[in-house]
Design a protein around this motif. Sequence first.
Motif, PDB file in Angstrom:
ATOM      1  N   GLU A 153      -3.149   8.082  -0.020  1.00  0.00           N
ATOM      2  CA  GLU A 153      -4.281   8.912   0.336  1.00  0.00           C
ATOM      3  C   GLU A 153      -5.354   7.706   0.360  1.00  0.00           C
ATOM      4  O   GLU A 153      -6.332   7.813  -0.045  1.00  0.00           O
ATOM      5  CB  GLU A 153      -4.720  10.096  -0.577  1.00  0.00           C
ATOM      6  CG  GLU A 153      -3.582  10.967  -0.441  1.00  0.00           C
ATOM      7  CD  GLU A 153      -3.816  12.208  -1.090  1.00  0.00           C
ATOM      8  OE1 GLU A 153      -4.885  12.618  -1.086  1.00  0.00           O
ATOM      9  OE2 GLU A 153      -3.074  12.781  -1.756  1.00  0.00           O
ATOM     10  N   ILE A 154      -5.168   6.531   1.084  1.00  0.00           N
ATOM     11  CA  ILE A 154      -6.332   5.704   1.333  1.00  0.00           C
ATOM     12  C   ILE A 154      -6.363   5.328   2.720  1.00  0.00           C
ATOM     13  O   ILE A 154      -5.454   5.519   3.511  1.00  0.00           O
ATOM     14  CB  ILE A 154      -5.954   4.198   0.670  1.00  0.00           C
ATOM     15  CG1 ILE A 154      -4.597   3.568   1.010  1.00  0.00           C
ATOM     16  CG2 ILE A 154      -5.738   4.569  -1.039  1.00  0.00           C
ATOM     17  CD1 ILE A 154      -4.722   1.967   0.367  1.00  0.00           C
ATOM     18  N   ARG A 193      -9.283   9.958  -7.850  1.00  0.00           N
ATOM     19  CA  ARG A 193      -8.181   9.749  -8.589  1.00  0.00           C
ATOM     20  C   ARG A 193      -8.552   9.852 -10.058  1.00  0.00           C
ATOM     21  O   ARG A 193      -9.734   9.702 -10.729  1.00  0.00           O
ATOM     22  CB  ARG A 193      -7.354   8.816  -8.245  1.00  0.00           C
ATOM     23  CG  ARG A 193      -6.961   8.743  -6.846  1.00  0.00           C
ATOM     24  CD  ARG A 193      -5.569   8.439  -6.721  1.00  0.00           C
ATOM     25  NE  ARG A 193      -4.864   8.346  -5.420  1.00  0.00           N
ATOM     26  CZ  ARG A 193      -3.961   9.251  -4.818  1.00  0.00           C
ATOM     27  NH1 ARG A 193      -3.462  10.074  -5.862  1.00  0.00           N
ATOM     28  NH2 ARG A 193      -3.663   9.072  -3.532  1.00  0.00           N
ATOM     29  N   THR A 238       0.871  -1.173  -0.037  1.00  0.00           N
ATOM     30  CA  THR A 238       0.007  -0.176  -0.011  1.00  0.00           C
ATOM     31  C   THR A 238       0.808   1.279  -0.066  1.00  0.00           C
ATOM     32  O   THR A 238       0.425   2.442   0.142  1.00  0.00           O
ATOM     33  CB  THR A 238      -0.861   0.065   1.134  1.00  0.00           C
ATOM     34  OG1 THR A 238      -0.212   0.053   2.357  1.00  0.00           O
ATOM     35  CG2 THR A 238      -2.092  -0.959   1.193  1.00  0.00           C
ATOM     36  N   SER A 281     -14.736   5.938  -2.977  1.00  0.00           N
ATOM     37  CA  SER A 281     -14.082   7.069  -3.189  1.00  0.00           C
ATOM     38  C   SER A 281     -14.432   7.898  -1.898  1.00  0.00           C
ATOM     39  O   SER A 281     -15.496   7.546  -1.189  1.00  0.00           O
ATOM     40  CB  SER A 281     -14.295   7.985  -4.405  1.00  0.00           C
ATOM     41  OG  SER A 281     -15.640   8.533  -4.415  1.00  0.00           O
ATOM     42  N   TYR A 293     -10.689   5.693  -0.731  1.00  0.00           N
ATOM     43  CA  TYR A 293      -9.496   6.395  -1.568  1.00  0.00           C
ATOM     44  C   TYR A 293      -9.909   7.837  -1.934  1.00  0.00           C
ATOM     45  O   TYR A 293     -11.114   8.030  -2.357  1.00  0.00           O
ATOM     46  CB  TYR A 293      -9.190   5.682  -2.647  1.00  0.00           C
ATOM     47  CG  TYR A 293     -10.279   5.287  -3.695  1.00  0.00           C
ATOM     48  CD1 TYR A 293     -10.233   6.205  -4.773  1.00  0.00           C
ATOM     49  CD2 TYR A 293     -11.095   4.401  -3.607  1.00  0.00           C
ATOM     50  CE1 TYR A 293     -11.304   6.185  -5.867  1.00  0.00           C
ATOM     51  CE2 TYR A 293     -12.177   4.099  -4.522  1.00  0.00           C
ATOM     52  CZ  TYR A 293     -12.303   5.021  -5.590  1.00  0.00           C
ATOM     53  OH  TYR A 293     -13.446   4.738  -6.585  1.00  0.00           O
ATOM     54  N   ARG A 294      -8.993   8.763  -2.300  1.00  0.00           N
ATOM     55  CA  ARG A 294      -9.160   9.833  -2.838  1.00  0.00           C
ATOM     56  C   ARG A 294      -9.477   9.831  -4.247  1.00  0.00           C
ATOM     57  O   ARG A 294      -8.836   9.005  -5.046  1.00  0.00           O
ATOM     58  CB  ARG A 294      -7.696  10.840  -2.681  1.00  0.00           C
ATOM     59  CG  ARG A 294      -8.106  12.316  -2.911  1.00  0.00           C
ATOM     60  CD  ARG A 294      -6.751  12.953  -2.685  1.00  0.00           C
ATOM     61  NE  ARG A 294      -6.753  14.266  -3.328  1.00  0.00           N
ATOM     62  CZ  ARG A 294      -5.823  14.820  -4.118  1.00  0.00           C
ATOM     63  NH1 ARG A 294      -4.610  14.187  -4.194  1.00  0.00           N
ATOM     64  NH2 ARG A 294      -5.907  15.819  -4.519  1.00  0.00           N
ATOM     65  N   PHE A 327       0.069   4.399  -2.387  1.00  0.00           N
ATOM     66  CA  PHE A 327      -1.193   4.936  -2.152  1.00  0.00           C
ATOM     67  C   PHE A 327      -1.409   5.690  -0.863  1.00  0.00           C
ATOM     68  O   PHE A 327      -1.732   5.071   0.054  1.00  0.00           O
ATOM     69  CB  PHE A 327      -2.515   3.757  -2.210  1.00  0.00           C
ATOM     70  CG  PHE A 327      -2.381   2.920  -3.185  1.00  0.00           C
ATOM     71  CD1 PHE A 327      -3.004   3.447  -4.449  1.00  0.00           C
ATOM     72  CD2 PHE A 327      -1.780   1.584  -3.477  1.00  0.00           C
ATOM     73  CE1 PHE A 327      -2.881   2.798  -5.501  1.00  0.00           C
ATOM     74  CE2 PHE A 327      -2.003   1.068  -4.688  1.00  0.00           C
ATOM     75  CZ  PHE A 327      -2.524   1.315  -5.703  1.00  0.00           C
ATOM     76  N   LEU A 366      -5.823   0.817  -7.805  1.00  0.00           N
ATOM     77  CA  LEU A 366      -6.663   0.233  -6.717  1.00  0.00           C
ATOM     78  C   LEU A 366      -7.182  -0.851  -6.787  1.00  0.00           C
ATOM     79  O   LEU A 366      -7.321  -1.810  -5.738  1.00  0.00           O
ATOM     80  CB  LEU A 366      -7.541   1.570  -6.522  1.00  0.00           C
ATOM     81  CG  LEU A 366      -6.907   2.695  -5.691  1.00  0.00           C
ATOM     82  CD1 LEU A 366      -7.940   3.911  -5.686  1.00  0.00           C
ATOM     83  CD2 LEU A 366      -6.538   2.330  -4.389  1.00  0.00           C
TER      84      LEU A 366
END
Length: 90
Positions: A11-12, A38, A6, A71, A35-36, A9, A46
């Motif tokens: 921003e998860i 994207r 991870t 998201s 998640y943000r 990533f 992802l």
Amino acid sequence: MEKNITMEFDEISIYQFGSSLNTQTPNDIDLLIVYRNRSYKEIIKLIQLRRTLRIQLQKILGIPIDIVLLSNKEERQLLYLDQIKYKKVI
């Protein structure tokens, strides 16, 4: 499990929820990845992360793993975390 699975990533958030929080011998484990928003390319990554996590965790734990992707925007609209009991994993 791969140590850096991870890492790319940043921003998860990963949450465990469902019946596995209430018993030592669950039938499955439910995870939520928030998640943000994207680009399409990053969402594909992802989805690959979801698949890799599911396969590796099932090998380690020996039970089915269900992973939901939402998201940040979807989670806020649905208020998903407000409606469930959960434990933040990452």
